[in-house]
Design a protein around this motif. Structure first.
Motif, short mmCIF file in Angstrom:
data_model
loop_
_atom_site.label_atom_id
_atom_site.label_comp_id
_atom_site.label_asym_id
_atom_site.label_seq_id
_atom_site.Cartn_x
_atom_site.Cartn_y
_atom_site.Cartn_z
N PHE A 89 3.36 14.63 1.23
CA PHE A 89 4.04 13.46 1.79
C PHE A 89 3.53 12.20 1.13
O PHE A 89 2.33 12.02 0.94
N TYR A 141 0.50 5.83 -0.35
CA TYR A 141 -0.43 6.94 -0.10
C TYR A 141 0.22 8.27 -0.47
O TYR A 141 1.44 8.43 -0.34
N TYR A 199 -0.37 12.33 0.71
CA TYR A 199 -1.03 13.27 1.60
C TYR A 199 -0.57 14.68 1.27
O TYR A 199 0.52 14.88 0.75
N SER A 253 2.78 1.28 3.45
CA SER A 253 2.51 0.37 4.56
C SER A 253 2.25 -1.02 4.03
O SER A 253 1.95 -1.21 2.84
N LEU A 281 -2.83 16.25 8.20
CA LEU A 281 -2.49 15.52 6.98
C LEU A 281 -3.79 15.04 6.33
O LEU A 281 -4.59 14.36 6.97
N LYS A 302 -9.48 7.29 -4.63
CA LYS A 302 -9.49 8.67 -4.17
C LYS A 302 -9.52 8.72 -2.65
O LYS A 302 -10.14 7.89 -1.99
N GLN A 321 -0.12 18.39 3.55
CA GLN A 321 -0.19 18.99 4.89
C GLN A 321 -0.26 20.49 4.74
O GLN A 321 0.63 21.11 4.15
N ARG A 340 -0.36 -3.47 4.17
CA ARG A 340 -1.79 -3.58 4.46
C ARG A 340 -2.19 -2.68 5.61
O ARG A 340 -1.94 -1.50 5.59
N LYS A 341 -2.74 -3.20 6.69
CA LYS A 341 -3.31 -2.33 7.71
C LYS A 341 -2.30 -1.90 8.77
O LYS A 341 -2.69 -1.36 9.80
N TYR A 386 -4.70 6.98 -2.66
CA TYR A 386 -3.93 5.85 -2.16
C TYR A 386 -4.03 4.67 -3.12
O TYR A 386 -4.91 4.66 -4.00
N SER A 426 0.83 -1.21 0.00
CA SER A 426 0.00 0.00 0.00
C SER A 426 0.86 1.26 0.00
O SER A 426 1.88 1.34 0.68
N GLN A 459 2.05 3.18 8.79
CA GLN A 459 2.49 3.85 7.57
C GLN A 459 3.84 4.53 7.82
O GLN A 459 4.05 5.16 8.86
N ALA A 489 -3.83 0.44 -2.90
CA ALA A 489 -3.76 -0.74 -2.04
C ALA A 489 -2.84 -1.81 -2.61
O ALA A 489 -2.38 -2.69 -1.88
#
Lengths: 111, 112
Positions: free
Chosen positions: A90, A33, A35, A94, A43, A57, A37, A96-97, A48, A31, A100, A50
């Motif tokens: 940024f 992402y 971001y 990661s 953030l 989105k 800031q 999966r869950k 992202y 995964s 990050q 997966a």
């Protein structure tokens, strides 16, 4: 031991110009992402991915496009930059869950 | 609609004392909470986390407390050190989702 690498670190654009922010990770994470800031806003997730070949989105996707080029790389493109896109960007990855891990950021100014 | 709130933009604490940073959330589906620390010109770095099945997690000088009924979590740093001066972000993960929702951050300054 690079982790998440973002390029460039700084960029100044004129309104209407385009650019691509690059991100690469060497942790074999699925995964990734993007971001932004902004002062007083924390953030906020733009897009992202997966897994390789998939993108979704986030909270603030308007004005941006992304490409998950392969498992390592996830790029963010501004097709026609606007002053409202002045921010610090940024990239994170990661497994999966899990936690990050973030890059050092790209500071973008749009004049 | 801010689902994760850090109501104190800044906090100053004497070196050696306890620093307490607070975070409130509104989404009952959040099942995992994290604290990140950010120095200027660097990306956020993971500090400590807690699952919703626990009410406390410790890691050295850092302890996170979770009060699910109040939808509140706090980060305790004891004793505070000058190197702890940074911006701290609280984040929460939705059950079944990989995305994190971040708070607006609290700038902690440790006074020598």
């Amino acid at each position: 031991n690079a982790g998440v690498t973002q390029t460039p670190k700084f960029q100044v654009l004129k309104t209407g110009q385009s650019m691509t922010l690059q991100c690469a990770q060497d942790m074999n994470h699925n995964s990734m992402y993007w971001y932004r800031q902004d002062p007083g806003m924390g953030l906020r997730l733009i897009y992202y991915s997966a897994s390789e070949g998939t993108t979704d989105k986030g909270e603030v996707p308007n004005g941006y496009n992304v490409s998950r080029l392969n498992k390592r790389e996830f790029s963010l493109r501004l097709e026609s930059a606007a002053p409202s896109q002045t921010s610090v960007y940024f990239c994170a990855s990661s497994e999966r869950k899990n936690i990050q891990y973030f890059g050092a950021g790209t500071r973008l100014s749009v004049l | 609609d801010q689902q994760v709130k850090q109501n104190s933009p800044s906090l100053s604490v004497q070196e050696g004392r306890i620093s307490i940073l607070n975070c409130d959330y509104t989404n009952s589906m959040f099942d995992y909470f994290l604290w990140y620390k950010k120095y200027p010109a660097e990306g956020p770095t993971f500090l400590i986390s807690i699952s919703s099945i626990k009410d406390k997690n410790e890691d050295g000088r850092f302890t996170v407390f979770l009060n699910k009924s109040a939808k509140h979590l706090s980060l305790h740093i004891v004793p505070s050190q000058p190197g702890d001066s940074a911006v701290y972000f609280c984040a929460a993960r939705d059950f079944g989702n990989e995305k994190l929702t971040f708070g607006t951050g609290t700038r902690l300054t440790i006074i020598p």
